[in-house]
Design a protein around this motif. Sequence first.
Motif, PDB file in Angstrom:
ATOM      1  N   THR A  92      -5.556  47.860 -12.799  1.00  0.00           N
ATOM      2  CA  THR A  92      -4.274  48.020 -13.493  1.00  0.00           C
ATOM      3  C   THR A  92      -3.848  49.475 -13.352  1.00  0.00           C
ATOM      4  OG1 THR A  92      -4.838  46.265 -15.036  1.00  0.00           O
ATOM      5  CG2 THR A  92      -3.092  47.747 -15.706  1.00  0.00           C
ATOM      6  N   THR A  93      -2.652  49.663 -12.831  1.00  0.00           N
ATOM      7  CA  THR A  93      -2.201  51.008 -12.449  1.00  0.00           C
ATOM      8  C   THR A  93      -0.717  51.172 -12.768  1.00  0.00           C
ATOM      9  OG1 THR A  93      -1.726  52.398 -10.497  1.00  0.00           O
ATOM     10  CG2 THR A  93      -1.947  50.063 -10.085  1.00  0.00           C
ATOM     11  N   SER A 116       2.010  48.499 -14.148  1.00  0.00           N
ATOM     12  CA  SER A 116       2.795  48.631 -15.379  1.00  0.00           C
ATOM     13  C   SER A 116       4.197  49.080 -14.999  1.00  0.00           C
ATOM     14  CB  SER A 116       2.165  49.677 -16.297  1.00  0.00           C
ATOM     15  OG  SER A 116       0.787  49.402 -16.425  1.00  0.00           O
ATOM     16  N   PHE A 117       5.176  48.320 -15.415  1.00  0.00           N
ATOM     17  CA  PHE A 117       6.536  48.592 -14.958  1.00  0.00           C
ATOM     18  C   PHE A 117       7.495  48.041 -16.010  1.00  0.00           C
ATOM     19  CE2 PHE A 117      10.210  47.684 -12.107  1.00  0.00           C
ATOM     20  CZ  PHE A 117      10.381  48.963 -11.604  1.00  0.00           C
ATOM     21  N   LYS A 146       2.711  43.880  -0.127  1.00  0.00           N
ATOM     22  CA  LYS A 146       2.372  43.565   1.277  1.00  0.00           C
ATOM     23  C   LYS A 146       0.871  43.345   1.441  1.00  0.00           C
ATOM     24  CE  LYS A 146       6.145  45.725   3.740  1.00  0.00           C
ATOM     25  NZ  LYS A 146       6.801  46.792   2.993  1.00  0.00           N
ATOM     26  N   PHE A 147       0.089  43.961   0.554  1.00  0.00           N
ATOM     27  CA  PHE A 147      -1.365  43.918   0.734  1.00  0.00           C
ATOM     28  C   PHE A 147      -2.102  43.032  -0.270  1.00  0.00           C
ATOM     29  CE2 PHE A 147      -0.145  47.737   2.967  1.00  0.00           C
ATOM     30  CZ  PHE A 147      -0.927  47.653   4.110  1.00  0.00           C
ATOM     31  N   PHE A 148      -1.499  42.796  -1.444  1.00  0.00           N
ATOM     32  CA  PHE A 148      -2.236  42.066  -2.477  1.00  0.00           C
ATOM     33  C   PHE A 148      -1.466  40.835  -2.947  1.00  0.00           C
ATOM     34  CE2 PHE A 148      -3.404  46.572  -2.963  1.00  0.00           C
ATOM     35  CZ  PHE A 148      -4.761  46.464  -2.701  1.00  0.00           C
ATOM     36  N   HIS A 149      -2.224  39.769  -3.199  1.00  0.00           N
ATOM     37  CA  HIS A 149      -1.627  38.544  -3.729  1.00  0.00           C
ATOM     38  C   HIS A 149      -2.539  37.969  -4.796  1.00  0.00           C
ATOM     39  CE1 HIS A 149       1.331  38.834  -0.583  1.00  0.00           C
ATOM     40  NE2 HIS A 149       0.333  39.080   0.247  1.00  0.00           N
ATOM     41  N   PRO A 150      -2.131  37.880  -6.033  1.00  0.00           N
ATOM     42  CA  PRO A 150      -0.797  38.313  -6.458  1.00  0.00           C
ATOM     43  C   PRO A 150      -0.781  39.782  -6.870  1.00  0.00           C
ATOM     44  CG  PRO A 150      -1.961  37.330  -8.305  1.00  0.00           C
ATOM     45  CD  PRO A 150      -2.909  37.291  -7.137  1.00  0.00           C
ATOM     46  N   VAL A 151       0.427  40.359  -6.837  1.00  0.00           N
ATOM     47  CA  VAL A 151       0.673  41.608  -7.576  1.00  0.00           C
ATOM     48  C   VAL A 151       1.328  41.157  -8.882  1.00  0.00           C
ATOM     49  CG1 VAL A 151       2.113  43.678  -7.675  1.00  0.00           C
ATOM     50  CG2 VAL A 151       0.984  43.034  -5.541  1.00  0.00           C
ATOM     51  N   LYS A 152       0.890  41.751  -9.984  1.00  0.00           N
ATOM     52  CA  LYS A 152       1.525  41.419 -11.263  1.00  0.00           C
ATOM     53  C   LYS A 152       2.209  42.647 -11.813  1.00  0.00           C
ATOM     54  CE  LYS A 152      -1.819  38.028 -12.852  1.00  0.00           C
ATOM     55  NZ  LYS A 152      -2.591  37.625 -14.037  1.00  0.00           N
ATOM     56  N   LEU A 153       3.416  42.464 -12.322  1.00  0.00           N
ATOM     57  CA  LEU A 153       4.087  43.565 -13.027  1.00  0.00           C
ATOM     58  C   LEU A 153       3.864  43.369 -14.519  1.00  0.00           C
ATOM     59  CD1 LEU A 153       7.552  43.836 -11.251  1.00  0.00           C
ATOM     60  CD2 LEU A 153       5.353  44.879 -10.639  1.00  0.00           C
ATOM     61  N   ASN A 154       3.444  44.428 -15.187  1.00  0.00           N
ATOM     62  CA  ASN A 154       3.268  44.388 -16.642  1.00  0.00           C
ATOM     63  C   ASN A 154       4.466  45.038 -17.304  1.00  0.00           C
ATOM     64  OD1 ASN A 154       0.763  43.228 -16.469  1.00  0.00           O
ATOM     65  ND2 ASN A 154      -0.370  45.129 -16.799  1.00  0.00           N
ATOM     66  N   MET A 155       5.252  44.245 -17.996  1.00  0.00           N
ATOM     67  CA  MET A 155       6.407  44.801 -18.703  1.00  0.00           C
ATOM     68  C   MET A 155       6.155  44.651 -20.203  1.00  0.00           C
ATOM     69  SD  MET A 155      10.332  43.439 -18.550  1.00  0.00           S
ATOM     70  CE  MET A 155      11.705  44.420 -19.164  1.00  0.00           C
ATOM     71  N   GLN A 181       4.329  39.790 -15.960  1.00  0.00           N
ATOM     72  CA  GLN A 181       3.688  39.564 -17.267  1.00  0.00           C
ATOM     73  C   GLN A 181       4.557  40.227 -18.326  1.00  0.00           C
ATOM     74  OE1 GLN A 181      -0.796  38.781 -17.018  1.00  0.00           O
ATOM     75  NE2 GLN A 181      -0.636  40.980 -16.718  1.00  0.00           N
ATOM     76  N   LEU A 182       5.026  39.445 -19.262  1.00  0.00           N
ATOM     77  CA  LEU A 182       5.784  40.002 -20.386  1.00  0.00           C
ATOM     78  C   LEU A 182       4.800  40.222 -21.519  1.00  0.00           C
ATOM     79  CD1 LEU A 182       8.917  37.662 -20.338  1.00  0.00           C
ATOM     80  CD2 LEU A 182       8.726  39.989 -19.427  1.00  0.00           C
TER      81      LEU A 182
END
Length: 308
Positions: A92-93, A116-117, A146-155, A181-182
């Motif tokens: 997690t970054t 985290s976004f 492009k490199f990871f599946h899945p990428v998750k956005l943490n909002m 991810q909400l």
Amino acid sequence: MPLVDRFGRPLTNLRISLTEECNYNCFFCHREGQINAKKREMTPEEIEHIVRIASSLGIKKVKLTGGEPTVRRDIVEIVERIKPYTTDLSMTTNGSVMNRLAEPLKEAGLNRVNISFHSLNRKRYKQITGVDLLDRAIKGIEKASKFFHPVKLNMTIMRGLNEDEIWDMIEFAAKNKVVLQLIELEAPRELEGTEFFKTFFYPLKPVEEELEKRAVQIKERKLHRRRKYFIPTKYGIVEVEVVRSMHNTVFCANCTRLRITADGHIKTCIYRNDNLIDLLEPLRKGASDDELIELFKKSVIIREPYWK
Ligand SMILES: Nc1nc2c(ncn2[C@@H]2O[C@H](COP(=O)(O)OP(=O)(O)OP(=O)(O)O)[C@@H](O)[C@H]2O)c(=O)[nH]1
Ligand code: SF4
Ligand code: SF4
């Protein structure tokens, strides 16, 4: 067979905080619930040792966290070292250096990343994170996808700051083929009544009801029994996961995680700092693997759901 605690919860995941340092300064940061960690950090060899022990006990899903894990210069080496002991290795970054690190991290064996976004608006992004790095974060998300599946956005949703961006963020996630991810703002009991919490807490229940109406499919994860909604957008179907842990007994009843703090303590719950178990000191003093295993087992005995 994984270790199982007194509440019947199998232990399969380890969240390792690699550092308390971060290049961001988010005003709501919980730093994985760490307070007053001693000024010591684990070396890559020590992290590998801990992960090897955990793996021998059936804990093979590992998440690297912080602070910000990518501020460690040896992050690629850490991933390389622990990869062989894991079945799911993630991080997690804040994504600010993903443009540069996605490829080497993938090569080192990282399986996936959560970024985290919290806002698509530059001014707000800065207001929330303390840094003017929206464009870099977006580049990081594009590269990571492009490199990871899945990428998750943490909002993390905060009243008056970004609750009006939820549906735009769903479109953004769909466009970039990532999961969203909400996250409902969370706090331990003692902070719940604070002015801060009352100001920014935004309940996600109504949002979840709307997601339920719009979803073409709904699934439930084993971890925390979190719900995932598959939402149609103009870019196709996007997965939206909702994280609501406050007063959620189902969430805690399905918690399969242990944490390792940046200074090498076993931590049984994000909100508990009263029962940490020092792992690093015995390790540095030459404890045997059996002795370290006993410390893990002790943590399982004292582990309990926070909301029950
Ligand atoms: N209360 C509580 N909240 C958690 C826990 N793990 C994650 N969270 C919340 O979920 C947010 C997102 O966590 P991430 O580090 O992205 O990991 P995750 O979503 O739990 O894990 P994966 O979906 O498996 O990648 C955190 O900032 C917390 O708010 C937990 O064990 N307890
Ligand atoms: S990016 Fe994460 S660790 Fe860094 S300040 Fe923000 S919430 Fe905290
Ligand atoms: S017990 Fe609950 S609050 Fe504690 S780490 Fe697990 S899910 Fe989070």
